[in-house]
Enzyme design. Structure first.
Site, short mmCIF file in Angstrom:
data_model
loop_
_atom_site.label_atom_id
_atom_site.label_comp_id
_atom_site.label_asym_id
_atom_site.label_seq_id
_atom_site.Cartn_x
_atom_site.Cartn_y
_atom_site.Cartn_z
N LYS A 94 38.58 44.80 42.38
CA LYS A 94 40.03 44.64 42.22
C LYS A 94 40.76 45.41 43.32
O LYS A 94 40.45 46.58 43.57
CB LYS A 94 40.46 45.12 40.83
CG LYS A 94 41.93 44.89 40.55
CD LYS A 94 42.26 45.03 39.08
CE LYS A 94 43.75 44.97 38.82
NZ LYS A 94 44.36 43.71 39.29
N HIS A 124 38.83 47.74 35.05
CA HIS A 124 38.56 46.47 35.73
C HIS A 124 37.29 46.56 36.57
O HIS A 124 36.82 47.66 36.90
CB HIS A 124 39.73 46.07 36.64
CG HIS A 124 40.89 45.49 35.88
ND1 HIS A 124 41.82 46.26 35.24
CD2 HIS A 124 41.25 44.19 35.66
CE1 HIS A 124 42.72 45.47 34.66
NE2 HIS A 124 42.39 44.20 34.89
P1 NAP Z 1 39.02 37.29 44.39
O1 NAP Z 1 37.73 36.89 43.79
O2 NAP Z 1 39.03 38.31 45.51
O3 NAP Z 1 39.79 35.96 44.86
C1 NAP Z 1 40.87 35.92 45.73
C2 NAP Z 1 40.65 34.73 46.64
O4 NAP Z 1 41.80 34.48 47.42
C3 NAP Z 1 39.49 34.96 47.62
O5 NAP Z 1 38.66 33.83 47.64
C4 NAP Z 1 40.22 35.17 48.94
O6 NAP Z 1 39.43 34.83 50.05
C5 NAP Z 1 41.39 34.22 48.77
N1 NAP Z 1 42.48 34.45 49.68
C6 NAP Z 1 42.76 35.55 50.45
N2 NAP Z 1 43.87 35.35 51.18
C7 NAP Z 1 44.31 34.11 50.86
C8 NAP Z 1 45.40 33.31 51.30
N3 NAP Z 1 46.26 33.74 52.24
N4 NAP Z 1 45.54 32.06 50.79
C9 NAP Z 1 44.68 31.59 49.87
N5 NAP Z 1 43.61 32.29 49.44
C10 NAP Z 1 43.43 33.53 49.93
O7 NAP Z 1 39.98 37.88 43.27
P2 NAP Z 1 40.13 37.40 41.74
O8 NAP Z 1 39.35 38.31 40.86
O9 NAP Z 1 39.95 35.93 41.64
O10 NAP Z 1 41.65 37.77 41.49
C11 NAP Z 1 42.70 37.13 42.20
C12 NAP Z 1 44.03 37.73 41.76
O11 NAP Z 1 44.25 37.41 40.38
C13 NAP Z 1 44.09 39.26 41.84
O12 NAP Z 1 45.39 39.66 42.23
C14 NAP Z 1 43.81 39.70 40.42
O13 NAP Z 1 44.37 40.96 40.11
C15 NAP Z 1 44.50 38.60 39.65
N6 NAP Z 1 44.05 38.38 38.28
C16 NAP Z 1 44.99 37.94 37.40
C17 NAP Z 1 44.66 37.66 36.10
C18 NAP Z 1 45.73 37.14 35.18
O14 NAP Z 1 45.44 36.85 34.01
N7 NAP Z 1 46.95 37.01 35.66
C19 NAP Z 1 43.34 37.84 35.65
C20 NAP Z 1 42.38 38.28 36.57
C21 NAP Z 1 42.75 38.53 37.88
P3 NAP Z 1 38.45 35.98 50.67
O15 NAP Z 1 37.56 36.45 49.56
O16 NAP Z 1 37.71 35.23 51.72
O17 NAP Z 1 39.34 37.07 51.17
#
Ligand code: NAP
Length: 255
Positions: A149, A145
């Site tokens: 992550k 990844h």
């Molecule tokens: P990311 O870019 O770090 O996005 C997470 C977002 O959530 C950030 O904007 C963060 O803000 C915000 N956040 C933090 N605390 C929060 C809260 N209490 N309420 C609402 N928003 C909040 O990460 P990402 O790559 O998008 O991934 C997000 C999640 O999805 C991870 O757990 C990842 O492993 C998962 N994922 C899943 C799949 C799937 O197919 N299921 C695929 C890819 C990723 P800040 O940046 O300001 O902290």
């Protein structure tokens, strides 16, 4: 009838892709956005909230969550308690949390999904790996990844190992007296199967499942080259959970 959607974590990498997918689908209506660190109060006419409690007042059908492992459990619980069917892509749930949330959803009569991977190819990889594990009990997983992550191993790797362990003859792999010269060299241990996590800039989400047997090997690999690979699955899930009355774990249960 349009389905009203909330997106939690809409500023993140996955949240942005989900935002675009929802606003481009005429059958979906975006009614609220959550980000605790934002200064915005609205985006293109959609209200933006800093505190999840303020979303309770909204009329919405589905809560899409791409936040962080630290808050995803509380968010999903909050969604169910307020009548929103959760579609959760955030990873890092324990099996106890999933069991608890499934029971809560049944109590509320609400559908929902927690999916460690929304890419159809990744679902197929898990199914093929489960088929192969019956005949090839010696198997290791390498998940790769991007370096932002937060959790390791990935939810997809854990789910793949869980599925394989249901059909695989349980055994430990490698020599019983093997020695790690550097701690962690053999990866995480799930029922004897080793899981290795690679974190590098430039990667999105990738996984290899490598099987070995006498004189032969089998390698399965899936690559998500960009985040649009997950959006067909998220769209499908939003439209399916509103017809269901219990949360499920894994997109394959909605296909
Ligand atoms: P990311 O870019 O770090 O996005 C997470 C977002 O959530 C950030 O904007 C963060 O803000 C915000 N956040 C933090 N605390 C929060 C809260 N209490 N309420 C609402 N928003 C909040 O990460 P990402 O790559 O998008 O991934 C997000 C999640 O999805 C991870 O757990 C990842 O492993 C998962 N994922 C899943 C799949 C799937 O197919 N299921 C695929 C890819 C990723 P800040 O940046 O300001 O902290």
């Amino acid at each position: 009838m349009t389905i009203q959607v909330i997106i939690a974590g809409f500023k993140g990498k996955m949240g942005q892709a989900a935002y675009k997918m929802v606003v481009e689908d005429p059958n979906l209506e975006l009614v609220g956005l959550l980000d605790p660190f934002t200064e915005e109060t609205e985006l293109a006419g959609v209200p933006v909230f800093k505190h999840k409690e303020d979303l309770a007042q909204l009329s919405a059908d589905v809560w899409v969550d791409f936040t962080t492992p630290k808050v995803a459990y509380e968010n999903t619980r909050f969604a169910l308690e307020n009548g929103f069917a959760p579609v959760v892509g955030t990873t890092g749930f324990t099996s106890e949390e999933i069991t608890e949330l499934t029971a809560l959803s049944a109590e509320k009569g609400l559908g929902g999904l927690i999916a460690p991977n929304f890419a159809i190819g990744a679902i197929l990889l898990m199914q093929f790996a489960t088929q192969a594990a019956k005949y090839f009990p010696n198997v290791e997983i390498i998940e790769l990844h991007h370096d932002q992550k937060k959790d390791a191993p990935s939810g997809t790797a854990i789910k793949t190992a869980e599925l394989m362990s249901q059909v695989r003859t349980s055994q430990s792999q490698g020599l019983a007296d093997e020695e790690e010269l550097i701690e962690g060299a053999r990866g995480a241990d799930f029922d004897g199967m080793r899981i290795h996590s690679v974190r590098l800039p430039g990667l999105v989400a990738h996984q290899e499942v490598i099987f070995g047997s006498q004189g032969e090997g089998l390698t399965l690999r899936h690559d998500s080259y960009d985040r649009t690979s997950f959006m067909t699955g998220v769209n499908l899930a939003i439209k399916e959970v509103v017809k269901r009355d219990q949360l499920v774990y894994g997109l394959e249960h909605l296909l």
